[in-house]
Design a protein around this motif. Structure first.
Motif, PDB file in Angstrom:
ATOM      1  N   ARG A 465      13.879  -6.206 -13.807  1.00 11.69           N
ATOM      2  CA  ARG A 465      12.852  -7.262 -13.723  1.00 11.69           C
ATOM      3  C   ARG A 465      13.470  -8.629 -13.965  1.00 11.69           C
ATOM      4  O   ARG A 465      13.135  -9.602 -13.292  1.00 11.69           O
ATOM      5  CB  ARG A 465      11.736  -7.000 -14.735  1.00 11.69           C
ATOM      6  N   GLY A 466      14.405  -8.675 -14.906  1.00 16.38           N
ATOM      7  CA  GLY A 466      15.085  -9.939 -15.186  1.00 16.38           C
ATOM      8  C   GLY A 466      15.856 -10.436 -13.965  1.00 16.38           C
ATOM      9  O   GLY A 466      15.799 -11.610 -13.611  1.00 16.38           O
ATOM     10  N   VAL A 467      16.543  -9.526 -13.306  1.00 19.85           N
ATOM     11  CA  VAL A 467      17.318  -9.880 -12.113  1.00 19.85           C
ATOM     12  C   VAL A 467      16.377 -10.354 -11.011  1.00 19.85           C
ATOM     13  O   VAL A 467      16.604 -11.370 -10.371  1.00 19.85           O
ATOM     14  CB  VAL A 467      18.154  -8.679 -11.634  1.00 19.85           C
ATOM     15  N   ARG A 468      15.314  -9.625 -10.835  1.00 13.75           N
ATOM     16  CA  ARG A 468      14.355  -9.965  -9.764  1.00 13.75           C
ATOM     17  C   ARG A 468      13.752 -11.352 -10.009  1.00 13.75           C
ATOM     18  O   ARG A 468      13.663 -12.149  -9.095  1.00 13.75           O
ATOM     19  CB  ARG A 468      13.271  -8.888  -9.705  1.00 13.75           C
ATOM     20  N   GLU A 469      13.373 -11.624 -11.270  1.00 16.75           N
ATOM     21  CA  GLU A 469      12.782 -12.936 -11.582  1.00 16.75           C
ATOM     22  C   GLU A 469      13.749 -14.064 -11.295  1.00 16.75           C
ATOM     23  O   GLU A 469      13.400 -15.027 -10.607  1.00 16.75           O
ATOM     24  CB  GLU A 469      12.360 -12.998 -13.061  1.00 16.75           C
ATOM     25  N   THR A 470      14.977 -13.929 -11.802  1.00 13.67           N
ATOM     26  CA  THR A 470      15.922 -15.041 -11.582  1.00 13.67           C
ATOM     27  C   THR A 470      16.276 -15.153 -10.108  1.00 13.67           C
ATOM     28  O   THR A 470      16.534 -16.247  -9.615  1.00 13.67           O
ATOM     29  CB  THR A 470      17.220 -14.860 -12.397  1.00 13.67           C
ATOM     30  N   SER A 471      16.291 -14.027  -9.381  1.00 12.33           N
ATOM     31  CA  SER A 471      16.676 -14.103  -7.963  1.00 12.33           C
ATOM     32  C   SER A 471      15.574 -14.725  -7.119  1.00 12.33           C
ATOM     33  O   SER A 471      15.803 -15.130  -5.990  1.00 12.33           O
ATOM     34  CB  SER A 471      17.035 -12.713  -7.432  1.00 12.33           C
TER      35      SER A 471
END
Ligand SMILES: *Cc1c(COP(=O)(O)O)cnc(C)c1O
Length: 473
Positions: A465-471
Protein backbone atom coordinates in the motif's frame (compact mmCIF):
# COMPACT_ATOMS: atom_id res chain seq x y z
CA UNK A 1 45.82 -20.69 27.99
CA UNK A 2 44.86 -22.36 31.25
CA UNK A 3 41.73 -24.38 32.00
CA UNK A 4 40.01 -21.55 33.84
CA UNK A 5 40.75 -19.04 31.11
CA UNK A 6 39.42 -21.40 28.42
CA UNK A 7 36.22 -21.80 30.42
CA UNK A 8 35.80 -18.04 30.73
CA UNK A 9 36.40 -17.54 27.02
CA UNK A 10 33.92 -20.19 25.89
CA UNK A 11 31.31 -18.85 28.33
CA UNK A 12 31.93 -15.33 27.02
CA UNK A 13 31.33 -16.51 23.44
CA UNK A 14 28.20 -18.36 24.54
CA UNK A 15 26.93 -15.22 26.29
CA UNK A 16 27.36 -13.21 23.09
CA UNK A 17 25.48 -15.82 21.08
CA UNK A 18 22.70 -16.05 23.68
CA UNK A 19 22.33 -12.26 23.85
CA UNK A 20 22.27 -12.04 20.04
CA UNK A 21 19.49 -14.59 19.73
CA UNK A 22 17.47 -13.03 22.58
CA UNK A 23 17.70 -9.54 21.09
CA UNK A 24 16.44 -10.61 17.67
CA UNK A 25 12.71 -10.16 18.35
CA UNK A 26 13.26 -6.42 18.88
CA UNK A 27 15.68 -6.03 15.95
CA UNK A 28 14.62 -5.22 12.37
CA UNK A 29 14.37 -8.39 10.25
CA UNK A 30 17.31 -7.50 8.02
CA UNK A 31 21.06 -6.82 8.31
CA UNK A 32 21.67 -3.38 9.79
CA UNK A 33 24.83 -2.96 7.71
CA UNK A 34 25.47 -3.72 4.07
CA UNK A 35 28.71 -5.21 2.79
CA UNK A 36 30.63 -1.92 2.60
CA UNK A 37 30.04 -1.13 6.27
CA UNK A 38 30.61 -4.76 7.27
CA UNK A 39 33.95 -4.71 5.45
CA UNK A 40 34.95 -1.45 7.11
CA UNK A 41 34.19 -3.03 10.50
CA UNK A 42 36.70 -5.86 9.87
CA UNK A 43 39.23 -4.16 7.65
CA UNK A 44 42.38 -3.84 9.77
CA UNK A 45 45.93 -4.44 8.57
CA UNK A 46 47.36 -7.89 9.33
CA UNK A 47 48.09 -7.84 13.09
CA UNK A 48 51.78 -8.23 13.94
CA UNK A 49 51.16 -9.01 17.59
CA UNK A 50 48.04 -10.79 18.76
CA UNK A 51 45.39 -9.49 21.17
CA UNK A 52 44.06 -11.18 24.28
CA UNK A 53 41.46 -13.88 23.56
CA UNK A 54 38.65 -12.18 25.47
CA UNK A 55 39.22 -8.94 23.54
CA UNK A 56 39.10 -10.80 20.24
CA UNK A 57 35.81 -12.50 21.08
CA UNK A 58 34.20 -9.23 22.20
CA UNK A 59 35.50 -7.49 19.09
CA UNK A 60 34.28 -10.22 16.77
CA UNK A 61 30.77 -9.97 18.21
CA UNK A 62 30.75 -6.17 17.99
CA UNK A 63 32.11 -6.09 14.46
CA UNK A 64 30.01 -8.93 13.03
CA UNK A 65 26.58 -8.41 14.56
CA UNK A 66 25.43 -5.33 12.58
CA UNK A 67 26.13 -7.12 9.32
CA UNK A 68 24.41 -10.40 10.27
CA UNK A 69 21.25 -11.30 8.42
CA UNK A 70 18.43 -12.38 10.71
CA UNK A 71 18.09 -15.92 9.39
CA UNK A 72 17.25 -17.03 12.93
CA UNK A 73 14.50 -14.43 13.33
CA UNK A 74 10.82 -15.40 13.61
CA UNK A 75 9.81 -13.69 10.37
CA UNK A 76 12.60 -14.59 7.97
CA UNK A 77 11.37 -15.91 4.62
CA UNK A 78 14.40 -15.31 2.37
CA UNK A 79 15.82 -17.91 -0.05
CA UNK A 80 15.28 -21.37 1.52
CA UNK A 81 16.98 -21.11 4.88
CA UNK A 82 16.34 -23.12 8.04
CA UNK A 83 16.46 -21.42 11.43
CA UNK A 84 19.49 -23.04 13.14
CA UNK A 85 17.50 -24.82 15.85
CA UNK A 86 18.96 -24.25 19.35
CA UNK A 87 19.41 -27.98 19.90
CA UNK A 88 21.47 -28.13 16.71
CA UNK A 89 23.45 -25.07 17.76
CA UNK A 90 24.17 -26.64 21.14
CA UNK A 91 25.32 -29.86 19.49
CA UNK A 92 27.36 -27.85 17.01
CA UNK A 93 29.10 -25.88 19.78
CA UNK A 94 30.16 -29.13 21.35
CA UNK A 95 31.21 -30.44 17.93
CA UNK A 96 33.55 -27.45 17.56
CA UNK A 97 34.87 -27.82 21.08
CA UNK A 98 35.50 -31.54 20.59
CA UNK A 99 37.39 -30.77 17.39
CA UNK A 100 36.77 -34.15 15.81
CA UNK A 101 37.79 -34.78 12.24
CA UNK A 102 34.97 -36.95 10.94
CA UNK A 103 37.06 -38.57 8.23
CA UNK A 104 37.75 -41.94 9.78
CA UNK A 105 35.81 -44.21 12.09
CA UNK A 106 38.79 -45.82 13.83
CA UNK A 107 40.32 -42.46 14.62
CA UNK A 108 37.08 -40.69 15.62
CA UNK A 109 34.69 -43.41 16.76
CA UNK A 110 31.89 -41.25 18.21
CA UNK A 111 31.73 -38.93 15.21
CA UNK A 112 31.39 -41.92 12.89
CA UNK A 113 28.89 -43.69 15.16
CA UNK A 114 26.62 -40.63 15.38
CA UNK A 115 26.66 -40.46 11.56
CA UNK A 116 25.88 -44.16 11.18
CA UNK A 117 22.82 -43.85 13.40
CA UNK A 118 21.71 -40.44 12.05
CA UNK A 119 21.98 -41.90 8.53
CA UNK A 120 19.68 -44.76 9.48
CA UNK A 121 17.19 -42.35 11.06
CA UNK A 122 17.24 -40.14 7.94
CA UNK A 123 16.40 -43.12 5.69
CA UNK A 124 13.50 -44.00 7.98
CA UNK A 125 12.21 -40.42 8.25
CA UNK A 126 12.35 -39.87 4.49
CA UNK A 127 11.27 -43.44 3.82
CA UNK A 128 14.07 -44.12 1.34
CA UNK A 129 15.54 -47.56 0.59
CA UNK A 130 17.15 -48.72 3.83
CA UNK A 131 20.15 -50.20 2.03
CA UNK A 132 21.20 -46.72 0.81
CA UNK A 133 24.44 -45.12 1.96
CA UNK A 134 24.48 -41.54 3.23
CA UNK A 135 27.32 -39.03 2.87
CA UNK A 136 27.31 -36.05 5.25
CA UNK A 137 28.28 -33.04 3.16
CA UNK A 138 28.06 -29.23 3.25
CA UNK A 139 24.66 -29.00 1.55
CA UNK A 140 22.56 -30.06 -1.40
CA UNK A 141 25.05 -28.58 -3.88
CA UNK A 142 27.73 -31.06 -2.88
CA UNK A 143 25.11 -33.77 -2.29
CA UNK A 144 24.03 -33.37 -5.94
CA UNK A 145 27.68 -33.57 -6.96
CA UNK A 146 28.32 -36.75 -4.95
CA UNK A 147 25.15 -38.49 -6.15
CA UNK A 148 25.84 -37.58 -9.78
CA UNK A 149 29.45 -38.78 -9.44
CA UNK A 150 28.08 -42.17 -8.33
CA UNK A 151 25.62 -42.06 -11.25
CA UNK A 152 28.35 -41.22 -13.77
CA UNK A 153 30.58 -44.03 -12.52
CA UNK A 154 27.85 -46.64 -12.51
CA UNK A 155 26.29 -45.92 -15.92
CA UNK A 156 29.76 -46.04 -17.49
CA UNK A 157 30.77 -49.16 -15.55
CA UNK A 158 27.74 -50.93 -17.06
CA UNK A 159 29.18 -50.34 -20.55
CA UNK A 160 32.65 -51.46 -19.50
CA UNK A 161 34.24 -48.08 -18.76
CA UNK A 162 35.97 -47.35 -15.43
CA UNK A 163 35.66 -43.58 -15.06
CA UNK A 164 37.22 -43.52 -11.58
CA UNK A 165 40.42 -44.95 -13.07
CA UNK A 166 40.42 -43.60 -16.60
CA UNK A 167 38.49 -40.37 -16.47
CA UNK A 168 36.18 -39.20 -19.21
CA UNK A 169 38.66 -38.98 -22.10
CA UNK A 170 37.53 -41.55 -24.64
CA UNK A 171 34.54 -42.62 -22.54
CA UNK A 172 31.19 -43.37 -24.17
CA UNK A 173 29.01 -40.24 -23.99
CA UNK A 174 26.34 -40.02 -21.28
CA UNK A 175 22.90 -38.59 -22.06
CA UNK A 176 21.66 -36.37 -19.24
CA UNK A 177 17.96 -35.45 -19.09
CA UNK A 178 16.97 -32.55 -16.88
CA UNK A 179 13.99 -30.22 -16.41
CA UNK A 180 14.17 -26.59 -17.50
CA UNK A 181 13.52 -25.45 -13.92
CA UNK A 182 16.09 -27.57 -12.15
CA UNK A 183 18.10 -25.81 -9.44
CA UNK A 184 21.18 -23.94 -10.58
CA UNK A 185 23.47 -26.04 -8.35
CA UNK A 186 22.58 -29.20 -10.28
CA UNK A 187 23.99 -27.57 -13.41
CA UNK A 188 27.11 -26.71 -11.37
CA UNK A 189 27.44 -30.32 -10.24
CA UNK A 190 27.25 -31.47 -13.87
CA UNK A 191 29.89 -28.89 -14.75
CA UNK A 192 32.25 -30.14 -12.00
CA UNK A 193 31.81 -33.72 -13.22
CA UNK A 194 32.82 -33.07 -16.81
CA UNK A 195 29.26 -33.66 -17.99
CA UNK A 196 28.85 -30.01 -18.90
CA UNK A 197 25.97 -27.70 -18.11
CA UNK A 198 25.06 -27.16 -21.75
CA UNK A 199 25.24 -30.61 -23.36
CA UNK A 200 22.00 -31.71 -21.69
CA UNK A 201 18.64 -32.83 -22.93
CA UNK A 202 16.34 -30.19 -21.46
CA UNK A 203 12.75 -31.11 -20.76
CA UNK A 204 10.01 -28.46 -20.87
CA UNK A 205 8.15 -27.62 -17.65
CA UNK A 206 4.70 -26.41 -16.64
CA UNK A 207 3.74 -23.26 -14.70
CA UNK A 208 4.93 -24.90 -11.45
CA UNK A 209 8.34 -25.73 -12.94
CA UNK A 210 7.43 -29.43 -13.07
CA UNK A 211 8.57 -31.51 -16.04
CA UNK A 212 5.95 -32.10 -18.70
CA UNK A 213 5.58 -35.86 -18.74
CA UNK A 214 4.83 -36.02 -22.46
CA UNK A 215 7.92 -34.04 -23.36
CA UNK A 216 10.00 -36.19 -21.03
CA UNK A 217 8.68 -39.47 -22.45
CA UNK A 218 9.31 -38.27 -26.00
CA UNK A 219 12.88 -37.20 -25.28
CA UNK A 220 13.69 -40.24 -23.17
CA UNK A 221 12.55 -42.54 -25.97
CA UNK A 222 15.41 -41.27 -28.17
CA UNK A 223 18.10 -41.99 -25.61
CA UNK A 224 20.64 -44.75 -26.34
CA UNK A 225 23.52 -45.84 -24.18
CA UNK A 226 24.50 -44.59 -20.71
CA UNK A 227 21.94 -42.13 -19.32
CA UNK A 228 21.24 -40.08 -16.20
CA UNK A 229 17.83 -38.58 -15.48
CA UNK A 230 17.60 -35.75 -12.96
CA UNK A 231 14.24 -35.17 -11.29
CA UNK A 232 13.21 -32.67 -8.67
CA UNK A 233 11.20 -32.66 -5.44
CA UNK A 234 10.51 -29.09 -4.30
CA UNK A 235 11.17 -26.51 -7.01
CA UNK A 236 13.09 -23.61 -5.46
CA UNK A 237 10.42 -21.02 -6.33
CA UNK A 238 7.12 -22.88 -6.48
CA UNK A 239 7.70 -25.92 -4.25
CA UNK A 240 6.42 -28.11 -7.11
CA UNK A 241 7.26 -31.80 -7.62
CA UNK A 242 8.04 -33.73 -10.77
CA UNK A 243 5.66 -36.62 -11.29
CA UNK A 244 7.73 -39.60 -10.19
CA UNK A 245 5.01 -42.13 -10.97
CA UNK A 246 4.97 -41.01 -14.62
CA UNK A 247 8.65 -40.21 -15.16
CA UNK A 248 10.39 -43.03 -13.33
CA UNK A 249 8.99 -45.87 -15.50
CA UNK A 250 9.97 -43.98 -18.70
CA UNK A 251 13.48 -43.40 -17.32
CA UNK A 252 13.77 -47.08 -16.32
CA UNK A 253 12.88 -48.09 -19.85
CA UNK A 254 16.10 -46.60 -21.17
CA UNK A 255 18.12 -47.94 -18.23
CA UNK A 256 18.91 -44.50 -16.81
CA UNK A 257 20.23 -43.77 -13.33
CA UNK A 258 17.56 -41.57 -11.74
CA UNK A 259 18.75 -38.84 -9.40
CA UNK A 260 16.47 -36.52 -7.42
CA UNK A 261 17.36 -33.05 -6.20
CA UNK A 262 15.15 -32.93 -3.12
CA UNK A 263 16.99 -30.31 -1.07
CA UNK A 264 13.87 -29.43 0.88
CA UNK A 265 11.12 -31.33 -0.97
CA UNK A 266 12.25 -34.70 0.40
CA UNK A 267 10.94 -33.58 3.78
CA UNK A 268 7.35 -33.72 2.47
CA UNK A 269 7.91 -37.45 2.99
CA UNK A 270 8.39 -36.89 6.71
CA UNK A 271 4.83 -35.57 6.93
CA UNK A 272 1.97 -38.05 6.32
CA UNK A 273 -0.37 -35.47 4.75
CA UNK A 274 2.17 -34.34 2.13
CA UNK A 275 3.90 -37.61 1.43
CA UNK A 276 1.70 -38.32 -1.60
CA UNK A 277 3.45 -35.51 -3.55
CA UNK A 278 6.53 -37.69 -3.63
CA UNK A 279 4.87 -40.96 -4.57
CA UNK A 280 7.34 -43.07 -6.53
CA UNK A 281 10.35 -41.01 -5.42
CA UNK A 282 11.75 -43.96 -3.48
CA UNK A 283 12.01 -45.92 -6.75
CA UNK A 284 14.88 -43.64 -7.87
CA UNK A 285 18.62 -44.26 -7.40
CA UNK A 286 19.96 -41.23 -5.50
CA UNK A 287 18.72 -38.24 -3.59
CA UNK A 288 20.32 -34.97 -2.49
CA UNK A 289 18.81 -33.26 0.52
CA UNK A 290 19.70 -30.65 3.11
CA UNK A 291 19.96 -30.68 6.89
CA UNK A 292 20.22 -26.91 7.12
CA UNK A 293 16.85 -26.33 5.45
CA UNK A 294 13.84 -28.25 6.80
CA UNK A 295 15.68 -30.21 9.46
CA UNK A 296 17.00 -26.89 10.94
CA UNK A 297 20.59 -27.98 11.59
CA UNK A 298 23.07 -25.11 11.76
CA UNK A 299 25.08 -24.47 8.62
CA UNK A 300 26.49 -26.42 6.98
CA UNK A 301 24.82 -29.76 6.51
CA UNK A 302 23.49 -31.82 3.61
CA UNK A 303 23.08 -35.50 2.78
CA UNK A 304 24.02 -37.44 -0.35
CA UNK A 305 21.90 -40.58 -0.36
CA UNK A 306 22.66 -43.38 -2.83
CA UNK A 307 20.80 -46.69 -3.11
CA UNK A 308 23.79 -48.52 -4.64
CA UNK A 309 26.29 -47.96 -1.86
CA UNK A 310 29.04 -49.68 -3.87
CA UNK A 311 28.66 -47.12 -6.67
CA UNK A 312 28.67 -44.38 -4.01
CA UNK A 313 31.81 -45.76 -2.43
CA UNK A 314 33.62 -46.28 -5.75
CA UNK A 315 33.00 -42.64 -6.67
CA UNK A 316 34.28 -41.21 -3.36
CA UNK A 317 36.63 -43.60 -1.58
CA UNK A 318 39.86 -42.17 -0.25
CA UNK A 319 42.60 -44.59 0.75
CA UNK A 320 46.13 -44.05 2.04
CA UNK A 321 48.62 -46.24 3.88
CA UNK A 322 48.50 -44.08 7.01
CA UNK A 323 44.67 -44.29 7.25
CA UNK A 324 43.17 -47.30 8.99
CA UNK A 325 41.05 -49.22 6.49
CA UNK A 326 37.43 -50.05 7.17
CA UNK A 327 36.62 -53.73 7.49
CA UNK A 328 33.92 -55.40 5.45
CA UNK A 329 30.56 -54.04 6.62
CA UNK A 330 32.05 -51.03 8.43
CA UNK A 331 30.97 -47.56 7.41
CA UNK A 332 33.86 -45.16 7.06
CA UNK A 333 32.53 -41.58 6.76
CA UNK A 334 35.13 -40.61 4.15
CA UNK A 335 33.93 -43.29 1.71
CA UNK A 336 30.82 -41.30 0.88
CA UNK A 337 31.98 -37.66 0.59
CA UNK A 338 34.66 -35.80 -1.38
CA UNK A 339 36.52 -34.55 1.70
CA UNK A 340 38.90 -36.39 3.97
CA UNK A 341 39.06 -33.88 6.82
CA UNK A 342 35.78 -32.33 7.75
CA UNK A 343 33.32 -31.34 10.46
CA UNK A 344 31.49 -34.05 12.39
CA UNK A 345 28.02 -33.18 11.09
CA UNK A 346 26.44 -36.32 12.49
CA UNK A 347 26.27 -34.88 16.02
CA UNK A 348 23.91 -31.98 15.18
CA UNK A 349 21.80 -34.17 12.88
CA UNK A 350 21.50 -36.82 15.58
CA UNK A 351 20.63 -34.25 18.26
CA UNK A 352 17.89 -32.50 16.28
CA UNK A 353 16.20 -35.73 15.23
CA UNK A 354 16.50 -36.97 18.81
CA UNK A 355 14.87 -33.75 20.06
CA UNK A 356 12.08 -33.28 17.51
CA UNK A 357 11.35 -36.92 16.82
CA UNK A 358 9.41 -38.13 13.82
CA UNK A 359 6.27 -36.41 15.15
CA UNK A 360 7.92 -33.07 15.80
CA UNK A 361 9.37 -32.99 12.28
CA UNK A 362 6.00 -33.91 10.72
CA UNK A 363 4.22 -31.22 12.77
CA UNK A 364 6.78 -28.59 11.78
CA UNK A 365 6.53 -29.37 8.04
CA UNK A 366 2.74 -29.35 8.27
CA UNK A 367 2.77 -26.02 10.15
CA UNK A 368 5.06 -24.39 7.59
CA UNK A 369 2.85 -25.46 4.68
CA UNK A 370 -0.22 -24.21 6.54
CA UNK A 371 1.44 -20.83 7.17
CA UNK A 372 2.39 -20.60 3.49
CA UNK A 373 -1.26 -21.10 2.50
CA UNK A 374 -2.35 -18.62 5.17
CA UNK A 375 -0.01 -15.93 3.83
CA UNK A 376 -1.13 -16.65 0.26
CA UNK A 377 -4.80 -16.39 1.23
CA UNK A 378 -4.32 -13.08 3.03
CA UNK A 379 -2.37 -11.63 0.10
CA UNK A 380 -4.91 -12.80 -2.48
CA UNK A 381 -7.53 -10.73 -0.65
CA UNK A 382 -5.66 -7.50 -1.40
CA UNK A 383 -6.22 -5.50 -4.55
CA UNK A 384 -3.61 -5.99 -7.31
CA UNK A 385 -1.57 -8.62 -5.45
CA UNK A 386 -1.35 -11.91 -7.31
CA UNK A 387 -0.09 -15.23 -5.97
CA UNK A 388 1.50 -16.87 -9.00
CA UNK A 389 2.07 -20.43 -7.87
CA UNK A 390 -0.14 -23.20 -6.68
CA UNK A 391 0.86 -23.21 -2.99
CA UNK A 392 1.26 -26.94 -2.59
CA UNK A 393 4.13 -26.83 -0.10
CA UNK A 394 5.96 -24.00 1.69
CA UNK A 395 6.78 -21.61 -1.16
CA UNK A 396 4.73 -18.56 -2.19
CA UNK A 397 5.45 -16.44 -5.28
CA UNK A 398 3.90 -12.99 -5.27
CA UNK A 399 3.53 -10.27 -7.81
CA UNK A 400 2.50 -6.67 -7.07
CA UNK A 401 0.67 -4.31 -9.41
CA UNK A 402 -0.95 -7.32 -11.06
CA UNK A 403 -3.43 -4.95 -12.73
CA UNK A 404 -0.65 -2.92 -14.38
CA UNK A 405 1.39 -3.53 -17.55
CA UNK A 406 4.18 -6.11 -17.00
CA UNK A 407 7.10 -3.61 -16.86
CA UNK A 408 5.28 -1.48 -14.34
CA UNK A 409 4.44 -4.59 -12.31
CA UNK A 410 8.18 -5.39 -12.23
CA UNK A 411 8.97 -1.96 -10.80
CA UNK A 412 6.21 -2.15 -8.23
CA UNK A 413 7.26 -5.64 -7.16
CA UNK A 414 10.88 -4.57 -6.74
CA UNK A 415 9.80 -1.49 -4.79
CA UNK A 416 7.57 -3.55 -2.49
CA UNK A 417 10.43 -5.96 -1.66
CA UNK A 418 12.73 -3.04 -0.84
CA UNK A 419 10.08 -1.40 1.29
CA UNK A 420 9.23 -4.62 3.14
CA UNK A 421 12.90 -5.14 4.01
CA UNK A 422 13.30 -1.52 5.08
CA UNK A 423 10.20 -1.69 7.29
CA UNK A 424 11.95 -4.57 9.04
CA UNK A 425 8.94 -6.59 10.25
CA UNK A 426 9.57 -9.51 7.89
CA UNK A 427 12.26 -10.47 5.39
CA UNK A 428 11.48 -11.80 1.93
CA UNK A 429 13.60 -11.58 -1.20
CA UNK A 430 12.98 -11.43 -4.91
CA UNK A 431 13.63 -13.47 -8.03
CA UNK A 432 12.67 -13.65 -11.67
CA UNK A 433 10.01 -16.17 -12.54
CA UNK A 434 9.00 -16.67 -16.17
CA UNK A 435 10.89 -13.47 -17.01
CA UNK A 436 9.09 -11.31 -14.44
CA UNK A 437 10.02 -9.93 -11.02
CA UNK A 438 8.46 -11.75 -8.06
CA UNK A 439 8.64 -11.76 -4.29
CA UNK A 440 9.60 -15.17 -2.91
CA UNK A 441 8.25 -16.24 0.46
CA UNK A 442 9.84 -19.40 1.77
CA UNK A 443 8.32 -20.74 5.01
CA UNK A 444 10.97 -23.03 6.45
CA UNK A 445 12.29 -21.74 9.77
CA UNK A 446 11.26 -23.66 12.92
CA UNK A 447 10.37 -20.28 14.53
CA UNK A 448 7.53 -19.52 12.11
CA UNK A 449 3.97 -20.05 13.31
CA UNK A 450 0.49 -18.80 12.32
CA UNK A 451 0.96 -15.52 14.21
CA UNK A 452 4.22 -14.83 12.36
CA UNK A 453 2.43 -15.67 9.11
CA UNK A 454 -0.38 -13.20 9.83
CA UNK A 455 2.06 -10.47 10.87
CA UNK A 456 4.06 -11.10 7.71
CA UNK A 457 1.04 -10.91 5.41
CA UNK A 458 0.04 -7.64 7.12
CA UNK A 459 3.57 -6.25 6.72
CA UNK A 460 3.63 -7.18 3.01
CA UNK A 461 0.23 -5.60 2.42
CA UNK A 462 1.32 -2.47 4.28
CA UNK A 463 4.54 -2.25 2.21
CA UNK A 464 2.53 -2.71 -0.98
CA UNK A 465 0.00 0.00 0.00
CA UNK A 466 2.87 2.33 0.79
CA UNK A 467 4.44 1.69 -2.61
CA UNK A 468 1.14 2.14 -4.40
CA UNK A 469 0.44 5.45 -2.62
CA UNK A 470 3.82 6.97 -3.37
CA UNK A 471 3.72 5.69 -6.96
CA UNK A 472 0.41 7.45 -7.52
CA UNK A 473 1.68 10.84 -6.30
C1 LIG B 1 18.94 -24.99 -1.66
C2 LIG B 1 18.81 -25.89 -2.81
C3 LIG B 1 19.94 -26.45 -3.42
C4 LIG B 1 21.34 -26.11 -2.99
O1 LIG B 1 21.53 -26.48 -1.66
P1 LIG B 1 22.67 -25.84 -0.75
O2 LIG B 1 22.27 -26.31 0.60
O3 LIG B 1 22.54 -24.35 -0.91
O4 LIG B 1 23.98 -26.35 -1.20
C5 LIG B 1 19.74 -27.33 -4.47
N1 LIG B 1 18.50 -27.60 -4.92
C6 LIG B 1 17.39 -27.06 -4.37
C7 LIG B 1 16.06 -27.42 -4.91
C8 LIG B 1 17.51 -26.19 -3.29
O5 LIG B 1 16.43 -25.67 -2.73
Amino acid sequence: MEGEQIGRLLRQAAEHAIRYRSELPSRPQRPLHGYTDALAAFDDPLPEAGDASNIVVDELAARAEPGLNVTTGARFFGWVIGGSHPVGVAADWMTSAWGQNAGNHHAMPSAAAAETVAARWLLELLDLPRESSVGFVTGATVANFVCLAAARGEVLRRVGWDVEANGLFGAPPISVLIGDDAHTTVFSALQFLGLGHDRLIRVATDSQGQMLSDDFVRRAADVRGPAIVILQAGQINTGGFDSFTKLVPAAREVGAWIHVDSAFGAWARACPIFKHFTEGLDACDSWATDGHKWLQTPYDCGYAIVRDSEAHRRAMTIAASYLPTAMEGERDPSHFVPELSRRARGFATWAIIRHLGREGIATMVERHCRVARLIADELRGENAIAVLNDVVLNQVLVRFGADEPAERGDELTRATIIRLQRDGVAFAGGAKWRGREVMRISVISWLIDDAAGKATAAAIISAWRGVRETSQD
